[in-house]
Motif scaffolding. Structure first.
Motif, PDB file in Angstrom:
ATOM      1  N   THR A   1      -2.950  11.118  18.513  1.00  0.00           N
ATOM      2  CA  THR A   1      -3.392  12.508  18.647  1.00  0.00           C
ATOM      3  C   THR A   1      -3.343  12.923  20.115  1.00  0.00           C
TER       4      THR A   1
ATOM      5  N   ALA B   1      -1.910  24.657  20.615  1.00  0.00           N
ATOM      6  CA  ALA B   1      -2.086  23.969  19.331  1.00  0.00           C
ATOM      7  C   ALA B   1      -2.943  22.702  19.469  1.00  0.00           C
TER       8      ALA B   1
ATOM      9  N   TYR C   1      -3.385  18.054  18.528  1.00  0.00           N
ATOM     10  CA  TYR C   1      -2.491  17.887  17.392  1.00  0.00           C
ATOM     11  C   TYR C   1      -2.007  16.447  17.317  1.00  0.00           C
TER      12      TYR C   1
ATOM     13  N   GLN D   1       5.599  16.306  14.922  1.00  0.00           N
ATOM     14  CA  GLN D   1       4.183  16.656  14.757  1.00  0.00           C
ATOM     15  C   GLN D   1       3.802  16.571  13.290  1.00  0.00           C
TER      16      GLN D   1
ATOM     17  N   THR E   1       1.247  18.336  10.501  1.00  0.00           N
ATOM     18  CA  THR E   1       0.594  19.642  10.388  1.00  0.00           C
ATOM     19  C   THR E   1      -0.131  19.743   9.054  1.00  0.00           C
TER      20      THR E   1
ATOM     21  N   LYS F   1       8.287  19.700  11.047  1.00  0.00           N
ATOM     22  CA  LYS F   1       7.045  18.952  11.189  1.00  0.00           C
ATOM     23  C   LYS F   1       6.837  18.263   9.848  1.00  0.00           C
TER      24      LYS F   1
ATOM     25  N   ASP G   1       0.733  27.151  13.192  1.00  0.00           N
ATOM     26  CA  ASP G   1       2.195  27.080  13.326  1.00  0.00           C
ATOM     27  C   ASP G   1       2.911  27.797  12.176  1.00  0.00           C
TER      28      ASP G   1
END
Lengths: 134, 353
Positions: A59, A70, A73, A89, A91, A126, B53
């Motif tokens: 992380t 963001a 993340y 990433q 998500t 992602k 996002d």
């Protein structure tokens, strides 16, 4: 401004489009035109299924410029079902804990702005926890 | 009156459909806690909130991918990618080009972004009916998707949500549901608007009801049914634009539909008002459970104002195709509740500079 680079990479970034070796059927991501397995030329496009599992993760709390909005993340090395490993990433985690071996699936999301909020929006792959059937 | 129905030269239908709802939810009572001292009635239980996002482009891509899975066609067979929204990420640069590129439909396509408040998606569907129905194209993708804006503390903040749906329109012989006819009812009625450079829309408060929503949605539905010679009893299901829970319930009642007929498509209580996506995501939830032969009435509403009504018949191809992609209720079940502070961050309501 990195518009040419983002534009050149859009297919692999939006749709996880790599290559498959016509000689040994090895799946290649990111595309590099030469098969890392047999060394022969490999230019046949191949769209990955987007399914994989978390191989490792960490992380990020102190994010690089462009990603700071963001933070925090999580970034993972994902082992795709077809073989290759990709860094991306994670998500849509919600309050879900991440585990090594967790099944994930590719989604196309906003990565960052090219420059500030006036720049083009950069989209790319992602991974999120695989959505289970209700 | 001349025949005002829109019917294609060759029969067309929905070949594939897909939806998308983001993961996060904020409860209406949480918004009431912050702005109304927890007092007053609530128009919905909760609404869907996009992650940091996500935008109309990313959400459209996912819905389009689901539609492609069900349609079982090659992306290169699409001749159009059209996205209707009132929250396109760019003021200038099409949403549709990014979506088309991501699903591999470029370059032999029409692409364009549609706007008509909450009916931009059905406007694109009517255009796709014409595009395919004329024989100019075999397949066209029409999407309605929004990350709706609501001013903090305003009545709209309780409902303005994120989500939508994508439809691949094609020849009826390959359709899981045929689009038999459409009818649109449009007038200049300023019930809701957003001026250029403004972050949040304005609305005419009670004016949004009778002269706007109810006048347009009941007129489109009544005219469509009158010209087709049908009544509410001829339909298994109906779905209306759903800005809150009460409006579509009352519209259904005014048109003679029962609560059971609108139940599967009434998603607003649990995902909020997804604007351009609101009526059509309800249609996806109906198609998810529909049986061959079921007849469906769909009526959208867009402020400004207009309504597109559709007469739809489900075919036997639904049996095989409905299960080929994620169902709308599966997205709704994927749910993480957030508080107002997280919501304010996710929706970019906190000014950082």
């Amino acid at each position: 401004m990195e518009i040419p680079r983002h534009w050149r990479l859009k297919q692999q970034r939006y749709g996880l489009v790599g290559e498959v070796c016509p000689h040994c059927d090895y799946k290649i991501f990111p595309p590099r035109d030469v098969c890392p397995n047999c060394g022969d030329e490999a230019k046949t496009l191949y769209t990955f299924s987007g399914k994989g599992e978390v191989f490792s993760f960490t992380t990020i709390y102190e994010a690089p410029t462009g990603f700071d909005h963001a933070a925090p993340y999580t970034v993972a090395i994902v082992k795709l079902d077809e073989g290759p490993m990709v860094t991306a990433q994670l998500t849509d985690l919600g309050d879900q804990p991440i585990e090594i071996g967790m099944p994930v699936e590719m989604v196309t999301r906003k990565m960052r702005n090219d420059g500030d909020e006036r720049g083009v929006i950069v989209y790319g792959y992602k991974f999120r926890p695989a959505v289970v059937a209700a | 009156m001349p025949n005002t129905l829109l019917t294609p030269n060759r029969p067309v239908g929905i070949v594939g459909y897909g939806s998308y709802v983001p993961r996060y939810r904020i409860a209406a009572r949480e918004i009431a806690r912050v702005w109304a001292g927890s007092k007053g009635g609530l128009p919905v239980k909760e609404k869907a909130v996009p992650g940091l996002d996500e935008d109309v482009i990313t959400m459209s891509i996912e819905a389009a991918r689901n539609a492609m899975l069900r349609a079982q066609i090659e992306p290169a067979q699409l001749r159009a990618v059209w996205v209707g929204s009132e929250s396109h990420p760019y003021a200038v640069k099409p949403t549709s080009t990014v979506v088309a590129e991501a699903i591999g439909a470029v370059p032999h396509i029409q692409a364009g972004d549609w706007e008509f408040a909450c009916k931009a998606g059905t406007e694109a569907m009517v255009a796709a009916m014409g595009f395919v129905g004329s024989g100019m194209a075999d397949y066209a993708l029409a999407i309605g998707m929004d990350t709706a804006q609501g001013k903090p503390g305003d009545a709209l903040e309780y409902t303005a949500a994120a989500g939508g749906a994508a439809f691949i329109i094609g020849p009826a012989e390959n359709a899981l549901a045929t689009l038999n006819a459409s009818y649109s009812y449009v007038t200049d009625t300023p019930d809701f608007w957003r001026r250029e450079y403004q972050k949040y829309p304005e609305h005419g408060v009670r004016f949004t009801g009778e002269p706007a929503y109810f006048q347009h949605i009941t007129s489109s539905s009544k005219t469509l049914m009158a010209e087709l010679g049908t009544t509410a009893k001829d339909y298994q299901w109906a779905v209306f634009h759903q800005p809150n829970t009460k409006f579509p319930q009352r519209a259904a009642q005014m048109l003679g539909f029962t609560p059971e007929q609108i139940a599967p498509g009434l998603l607003v209580p649990v995902i909020g008002n997804t604007y351009s996506g609101a009526s059509i995501i309800g249609l996806t939830a109906i198609l998810d459970i529909a049986k061959p032969g079921d007849r469906i009435l769909l009526a959208s509403f867009g402020s400004g104002a207009g309504s597109d009504a559709f007469d739809i018949t489900v075919t036997d191809k639904i049996t095989l195709r409905a299960g080929l992609a994620r169902k709308t209720q599966e997205y709704i079940a994927r749910r993480t509740e957030i508080d107002y502070a997280t919501y304010a961050r996710y929706r970019d309501k906190i000014t950082m500079k």
